[in-house]
Design an enzyme around this catalytic site. Structure first.
Site, short mmCIF file in Angstrom:
data_model
loop_
_atom_site.label_atom_id
_atom_site.label_comp_id
_atom_site.label_asym_id
_atom_site.label_seq_id
_atom_site.Cartn_x
_atom_site.Cartn_y
_atom_site.Cartn_z
N ARG A 196 73.09 3.18 -35.91
CA ARG A 196 73.67 2.31 -34.87
C ARG A 196 72.94 0.98 -34.78
O ARG A 196 73.56 -0.05 -34.48
CB ARG A 196 73.63 3.03 -33.51
CG ARG A 196 74.46 2.31 -32.43
CD ARG A 196 74.29 2.94 -31.06
NE ARG A 196 75.25 2.39 -30.09
CZ ARG A 196 75.08 2.42 -28.78
NH1 ARG A 196 73.98 2.97 -28.27
NH2 ARG A 196 75.97 1.90 -27.97
N SER A 239 79.58 -2.16 -27.73
CA SER A 239 79.39 -0.90 -28.42
C SER A 239 79.46 0.19 -27.36
O SER A 239 78.66 0.20 -26.42
CB SER A 239 78.04 -0.86 -29.14
OG SER A 239 77.86 0.36 -29.81
N SER A 240 80.44 1.09 -27.49
CA SER A 240 80.71 2.06 -26.43
C SER A 240 79.57 3.06 -26.28
O SER A 240 78.74 3.24 -27.18
CB SER A 240 82.01 2.81 -26.73
OG SER A 240 83.10 1.93 -26.80
N GLN A 241 79.56 3.73 -25.13
CA GLN A 241 78.57 4.76 -24.86
C GLN A 241 78.74 5.90 -25.87
O GLN A 241 79.83 6.44 -26.04
CB GLN A 241 78.76 5.27 -23.44
CG GLN A 241 77.69 6.19 -22.95
CD GLN A 241 77.86 6.53 -21.48
OE1 GLN A 241 78.84 6.13 -20.85
NE2 GLN A 241 76.93 7.27 -20.92
N PRO A 242 77.68 6.29 -26.58
CA PRO A 242 77.83 7.32 -27.62
C PRO A 242 78.45 8.63 -27.14
O PRO A 242 79.20 9.27 -27.88
CB PRO A 242 76.39 7.51 -28.10
CG PRO A 242 75.77 6.16 -27.93
CD PRO A 242 76.35 5.66 -26.64
#
Length: 364
Positions: free
Chosen positions: A41, A85-88
């Site tokens: 990431r 970047s979205s929350q995993p």
């Protein structure tokens, strides 16, 4: 921070994050767990923007943040956040909800940093993943970061609501930006037994085509807050707040704490779409006041004394109070009690059953 330290530390940080997602129940499929452990990431998020607007990169704050379960703003347009970047944990939930199998073709709407596309490629392979975003200043860096990490899906610059018909049909379409209605063009690019997974309101809908111009689906129980789909590169700058309403207030029947109820916010977002919110919080992070407005110029203000004032062409707080009364009458439902029906001329959200209470989502 040296690259050797970054690579070594990042591998361990990814393992820790994957374990945390597994422990929380967000990550249950071994194939997706391997993807989260392997895909770096930090390569896709070389910097992010703090709420203050500060750009943070290449330090301990950056390295820690990109390996935590948190969303990170990665792109700004005229000072406004327009990509992230979205929350995993949410990414894991959506990827597992896709129920993919080897050989399936997936279209992603909202390439963002390229990280989610990399996870998809890790699972399915380069040739089976297509991702679209609106602006070259997003897709260009995403393409470069994907290549640097060893992934080469098809990355397209364009309006995500139009999909990528040249590479259709798709077994799955995953939308990683907020929708106010389901683009019919996307449904037309699915295989007969495929489905679309997309955020509507603040929850995830899984929508299956049922015929020409028709589809039906149900919502998952999970909340899903995403930046809205952009149709042009200039989209995404929040509407400037209209002047605050003046004059005497009236008692509000919508308590401030209801605004923090995500189940109510789902229905509110369907019944009164397109709202922008600001909150006042006390020392315990409880909402004590709020302002809410719409691009049509309507605005409402909830004051700390629980009175409300409204201005503009629509009484927004009155509409929200009506939605809250309906929410209470039907038993304060979670999103998974709702469904969606798409017809050639209308789209509706309904509760429990297509013949139950319903709200117009789109009148074509």
């Amino acid at each position: 921070m040296t690259s050797a330290f970054t690579d070594q530390a990042a591998a361990e940080a990814r393992r820790v994050l994957a374990q945390a997602l597994t422990d929380a129940g967000d990550l249950t499929d071994p194939d997706w767990r391997r993807a989260f452990e392997d895909v770096p990431r930090h390569v896709f998020v070389p910097y992010f923007y703090a709420p203050s607007g500060e750009r943070i990169s290449d330090d301990d704050r950056w390295f820690t943040a990109v390996h935590e379960d948190r969303s990170l703003v990665t792109h700004r347009t005229d000072g406004a956040a327009t990509s992230s970047s979205s929350q995993p944990s949410l990414m894991a939930t959506m990827l597992e909800a896709l129920a993919v199998a080897d050989g399936m073709n997936v279209l992603e709407i909202g390439a963002g940093t390229g990280y989610n596309a990399a996870l998809l490629v890790h699972r399915l392979g380069d040739d089976h993943v297509t991702t679209v975003d609106i602006a070259e200043d997003i897709t260009g860096p995403a393409r470069e970061r994907l290549a640097a990490a060893g992934y080469r899906p098809t990355v397209i610059t364009g309006d995500g609501s139009l999909g990528a018909p040249d590479r259709a049909p798709y077994d799955r379409i995953i939308v990683t930006c907020g929708l106010s209605s389901v683009p019919v063009a996307l449904l037309q690019q699915l295989t007969a037994d495929g489905f679309l997974l997309a955020p509507l309101g603040n929850a995830l809908a899984r929508v299956h085509p049922t015929g020409p111009g028709t589809a039906t689906g149900r919502f998952l129980p999970h909340g899903a807050f995403f930046m809205p789909l952009r149709h042009t590169p200039a989209d995404g700058v929040p509407t400037r707040r209209p002047p605050l309403p003046t004059g005497p207030g009236r008692p509000s029947t919508l308590p401030a704490k209801a605004i923090a109820d995500n189940h109510f916010r789902f229905l509110a977002g369907i019944a009164v779409p397109g709202l922008t919110w600001q909150y006042d919080l006390n020392d315990d992070r409880e909402i004590t006041g709020a302002r809410v407005w719409h691009p049509d110029g309507s605005i409402a203000q909830l004051h700390p004394d629980t009175t409300v004032t409204e201005a503009g062409p629509r009484p927004l707080w009155t509409l929200l109070e009506e939605a809250h009364r309906a929410y209470q009458v039907v038993g304060r439902p979670a999103p998974d009690r709702y469904g969606v029906t798409i017809e050639p001329t209308e789209q509706h959200i309904w509760l429990d059953d297509p013949n139950g209470p319903r709200w117009l989502l789109l009148d074509v």
